[in-house]
Design an enzyme around this catalytic site. Structure first.
Site, short mmCIF file in Angstrom:
data_model
loop_
_atom_site.label_atom_id
_atom_site.label_comp_id
_atom_site.label_asym_id
_atom_site.label_seq_id
_atom_site.Cartn_x
_atom_site.Cartn_y
_atom_site.Cartn_z
N ILE A 29 0.84 -1.28 0.04
CA ILE A 29 0.11 -0.03 -0.17
C ILE A 29 0.91 1.25 -0.03
CG2 ILE A 29 -1.62 1.44 1.39
CD1 ILE A 29 -2.84 -1.55 0.45
N ALA A 152 13.61 -4.59 9.06
CA ALA A 152 12.20 -3.78 9.48
C ALA A 152 11.80 -2.85 8.19
CB ALA A 152 12.85 -2.61 10.64
N TRP A 153 10.91 -2.20 8.28
CA TRP A 153 10.14 -1.40 7.34
C TRP A 153 10.70 -0.20 6.89
CZ3 TRP A 153 7.88 2.48 9.79
CH2 TRP A 153 7.12 2.04 11.07
N ASN A 154 11.39 0.48 7.96
CA ASN A 154 11.61 1.98 7.64
C ASN A 154 12.77 2.37 6.59
OD1 ASN A 154 13.54 0.79 9.39
ND2 ASN A 154 13.64 2.66 10.82
N LYS A 177 15.22 -11.54 4.19
CA LYS A 177 13.67 -11.32 4.16
C LYS A 177 13.45 -9.94 4.49
CE LYS A 177 10.25 -11.84 7.45
NZ LYS A 177 9.71 -10.52 7.07
N PRO A 178 12.69 -9.21 3.55
CA PRO A 178 12.32 -7.76 3.98
C PRO A 178 11.15 -7.94 4.92
CG PRO A 178 12.28 -8.27 1.57
CD PRO A 178 12.46 -9.68 2.42
N SER A 179 10.77 -6.86 5.43
CA SER A 179 9.53 -6.60 6.17
C SER A 179 8.41 -6.92 5.20
CB SER A 179 9.37 -5.09 6.80
OG SER A 179 8.20 -4.91 7.19
N SER A 230 11.95 -4.96 16.28
CA SER A 230 11.41 -4.32 17.47
C SER A 230 12.19 -5.25 18.55
CB SER A 230 9.98 -4.49 17.65
OG SER A 230 9.55 -5.65 17.53
N GLU A 251 19.74 -5.54 15.73
CA GLU A 251 19.54 -4.03 15.74
C GLU A 251 18.09 -3.61 16.12
OE1 GLU A 251 21.46 -1.91 15.32
OE2 GLU A 251 23.44 -3.11 14.74
N GLY A 253 15.00 -1.67 18.95
CA GLY A 253 14.33 -0.47 19.22
C GLY A 253 14.96 0.46 20.14
N CYS A 285 14.87 4.08 14.37
CA CYS A 285 15.04 3.59 15.69
C CYS A 285 15.87 4.12 16.64
CB CYS A 285 15.68 2.23 15.38
SG CYS A 285 17.29 2.28 14.38
N GLU A 459 26.29 -2.93 13.32
CA GLU A 459 26.52 -3.17 12.00
C GLU A 459 27.44 -1.89 11.39
OE1 GLU A 459 22.19 -2.84 10.75
OE2 GLU A 459 22.59 -4.86 10.36
P1 NAD Z 1 9.14 -6.17 13.73
O1 NAD Z 1 9.88 -6.63 15.03
O2 NAD Z 1 7.61 -5.95 13.82
O3 NAD Z 1 9.57 -6.83 12.64
C1 NAD Z 1 10.69 -6.65 12.09
C2 NAD Z 1 11.17 -8.10 11.21
O4 NAD Z 1 11.06 -9.25 11.84
C3 NAD Z 1 10.14 -8.44 9.96
O5 NAD Z 1 10.63 -8.59 8.95
C4 NAD Z 1 9.23 -9.37 10.65
O6 NAD Z 1 8.42 -10.15 9.40
C5 NAD Z 1 10.02 -10.27 11.23
N1 NAD Z 1 9.48 -10.91 12.16
C6 NAD Z 1 8.47 -10.89 13.01
N2 NAD Z 1 8.50 -11.98 13.73
C7 NAD Z 1 9.51 -12.92 13.77
C8 NAD Z 1 9.64 -14.07 14.14
N3 NAD Z 1 9.03 -14.67 15.11
N4 NAD Z 1 10.63 -14.77 13.63
C9 NAD Z 1 11.68 -14.20 12.64
N5 NAD Z 1 11.05 -12.99 12.13
C10 NAD Z 1 10.12 -12.16 12.62
O7 NAD Z 1 9.61 -4.47 13.35
P2 NAD Z 1 9.02 -3.39 12.60
O8 NAD Z 1 7.78 -3.00 13.03
O9 NAD Z 1 8.99 -3.98 11.15
O10 NAD Z 1 10.20 -2.35 12.53
C11 NAD Z 1 10.12 -1.45 13.53
C12 NAD Z 1 11.07 -1.82 14.80
O11 NAD Z 1 12.29 -1.78 14.15
C13 NAD Z 1 11.35 -0.69 15.82
O12 NAD Z 1 11.07 -0.98 17.17
C14 NAD Z 1 12.26 -0.10 15.39
O13 NAD Z 1 13.08 0.62 16.75
C15 NAD Z 1 13.23 -1.10 14.95
N6 NAD Z 1 14.36 -0.82 14.12
C16 NAD Z 1 15.62 -0.85 14.54
C17 NAD Z 1 16.76 -0.55 13.74
C18 NAD Z 1 18.22 -0.71 14.29
O14 NAD Z 1 19.08 -0.40 13.52
N7 NAD Z 1 18.47 -0.62 15.62
C19 NAD Z 1 16.53 -0.12 12.69
C20 NAD Z 1 15.15 0.13 12.21
C21 NAD Z 1 14.03 -0.35 12.94
#
Ligand code: NAD
Length: 485
Positions: A29, A152-154, A177-179, A230, A251, A253, A285, A459
């Site tokens: 979307i 993650a998706w950002n 695997k991307p978000s 997260s 990496e 939150g 993050c 990283e």
């Molecule tokens: P999320 O944790 O919901 O998902 C991250 C990824 O993990 C996705 O690809 C998801 O499909 C996958 N995933 C979910 N459950 C899983 C499981 N049980 N086993 C394996 N993979 C699984 O995070 P989000 O909502 O996509 O991203 C936002 C979060 O990411 C925030 O908390 C943010 O702070 C963090 N973040 C951290 C950094 C960093 O470098 N520290 C950078 C960007 C985002």
């Protein structure tokens, strides 16, 4: 007519696009309009198997190439990314909703930096020689093997490259695997690597939700998992990886402190707070979302902050004048709006923003709360949206203790003209990526990552090499072997 963002197929395995429409459809979307622009399918077990077995098979030969050859391919990929920066940035904007003003300078360019930097390091990954009288030990820096990257998706392009580039430089193969929220950009990274000469199978992309991530993490052939996500997901993935004694980089939150002392340059401090809260509409993050302002400059700071925040241009992300985009999804928008309501309920003073913007798409106005106290929900939980909490403080000792009073430890920043204090404060803060008189710079040369619940490993920089390789030590005896019998 097919939207230009629609990829040729959902997955990229063994050097080509692969489809399996049996997998659950995942709609993509466009956050600025709410329109569905593409569909991909989650990987079926057959796709996961294909990706893992392909990567496993490709890795050994890739690791046997010289570092110079591997590096050349990565650097060529960097050049291609830079040449296509505009198209890749448009795709990143479709994938995430982030404004083109940002994606043109922060996504494919950052990915290219990683490919170039790790491409440059690939040939210098050597061991050491340890003399022991007539005998000696030598060490070799070897690849880990098969690595899984989960994003993650950002920052979909950046995350694929920040994981893929060091992994490949060290001679590993990767399944990424991307978000599920932003599945498009990593496919382009895979395509470009092949075009640059990477052997088929060394970098593969499969789509899917947590289950697909889980299937990758638990596969016994996988040697390392690098997750950006997260803290709750990090805990699950870390635990699953531990079962198989796999290497990890996490990496996760944050709820990072940004500390502004009375003597700080006001406009720079306001600029730092804006960069650390509103870039990518707050979906970063490392954001400094707890802004501690010393009481002497508090009202001046708030006035200047409100004035400059009022200059944000919300609008069509494809218009380069737009400086503030929507939340990535409707769901994320609702989560953030929920936090804003919590802030109001718990008695924080709303300085600006505080609601959904009156326009199409998932826009929230950049929001600042003042008089926030340490126990309020908005000061404790990661919001991942454009919500800044401003807290007051009196003394250095007090602010350091309060800044550290959190489970997270990703980043921290300090603004002051007193350099002795700046270094002392940073030295006392529990955080991995820190800033003095700046916020949220992330050059590939600098290590990036958190302490406490914010993560494990680093990283970027030479540190990332340590997390994508391992040391073999070889004892060489020149004389006879002595034995007890
Ligand atoms: P999320 O944790 O919901 O998902 C991250 C990824 O993990 C996705 O690809 C998801 O499909 C996958 N995933 C979910 N459950 C899983 C499981 N049980 N086993 C394996 N993979 C699984 O995070 P989000 O909502 O996509 O991203 C936002 C979060 O990411 C925030 O908390 C943010 O702070 C963090 N973040 C951290 C950094 C960093 O470098 N520290 C950078 C960007 C985002």
């Amino acid at each position: 007519m097919t939207h230009p963002a629609q990829p040729k197929a959902s997955h990229f395995i063994n050097g080509e696009y692969v489809e399996d429409t049996v997998g659950t459809p995942i709609p993509v979307i466009y956050a600025a309009t709410g329109e569905q622009i593409a569909t991909v399918h989650a990987a079926t077990p057959a796709i996961v198997e294909q990706a893992l077995s392909t990567a496993k098979a490709a890795q050994k030969a890739w690791a046997k190439m010289s570092g110079t050859e591997r590096g050349r391919i990565l650097r060529r990929a960097a050049d291609i990314m830079r040449e296509r920066n505009h198209d890749l940035s448009v795709l990143e904007t479709y994938d995430t909703g982030k404004p083109l003003q940002e994606t043109l300078v922060a996504d494919a360019t950052s990915g290219a930096d990683a490919l170039e930097y790790f491409g440059g390091l690939a040939a210098s990954l050597t061991g050491e020689h340890i003399p022991l009288g007539e005998d000696w030990v030598y060490t070799k820096r070897e690849a880990l093997g098969l690595c899984v990257g989960i994003g993650a998706w950002n920052y979909p392009t950046q995350i694929a490259c920040w994981k893929g580039a060091p992994a490949l430089a060290c001679g590993n193969a990767m399944v990424f695997k991307p978000s599920e929220t932003t599945p498009l950009c990593a496919l382009k990274v895979a395509e470009i690597l092949i075009e640059a000469g990477a052997p088929a199978g060394v970098f593969n992309v499969v789509q899917g939700m947590g289950e697909v991530g889980g299937a990758l993490v638990t596969d016994p052939r996988v040697d390392k998992v690098s997750l950006t996500g997260s803290v709750p997901t990090g805990k699950k993935v870390y635990a699953a990886a531990a079962e198989g004694m796999k290497h990890v980089t996490m990496e996760l939150g944050g709820k990072s402190p940004l500390i502004i002392f009375d003597d700080a340059d006001l406009d720079n401090a306001v600029g730092g707070a804006i960069n650390g809260n509103f870039y990518s509409s707050g979906q970063v993050c490392s954001n400094g979302t707890r802004v501690f302002v010393q009481k002497g400059i508090k009202e001046k700071f708030l006035a200047r902050l409100a004035e400059r925040t009022g200059n944000a241009i919300l609008g069509d992300p494809m218009d380069e004048a737009t400086s503030f985009g929507p939340m990535v999804t409707e769901n994320q928008m609702n989560i953030v709006l929920g936090y804003i309501e919590k802030g109001k309920e718990e008695g924080a003073r709303l300085i600006c923003g505080g609601k959904r913007a009156d326009m199409d798409g998932y826009f929230i106005e950049p929001t600042v709360f003042a008089d926030v106290t340490d126990d309020m929900t908005i000061a404790r939980e990661e919001i991942f949206g454009p919500v800044m909490s401003v807290l007051d403080f009196d003394t250095e000792e007090e602010v350091v203790a309060r800044a550290n009073d959190t489970e997270f430890g990703l980043s921290a920043g300090v603004f002051t003209k007193d350099f002795t204090r700046a270094h002392r404060v940073i030295g006392n803060l529990e955080a991995g990526s820190c800033f003095i008189n700046s916020y949220n710079d992330a050059p590939v040369e600098a290590p990036f990552g958190g302490v406490k619940a914010s993560g494990v490993g680093r990283e970027n920089s030479k540190e990332a090499i340590k997390h994508f390789s391992q040391v073999k030590s070889v004892y060489v005896r020149m004389g006879d072997v002595e034995a007890a019998f």
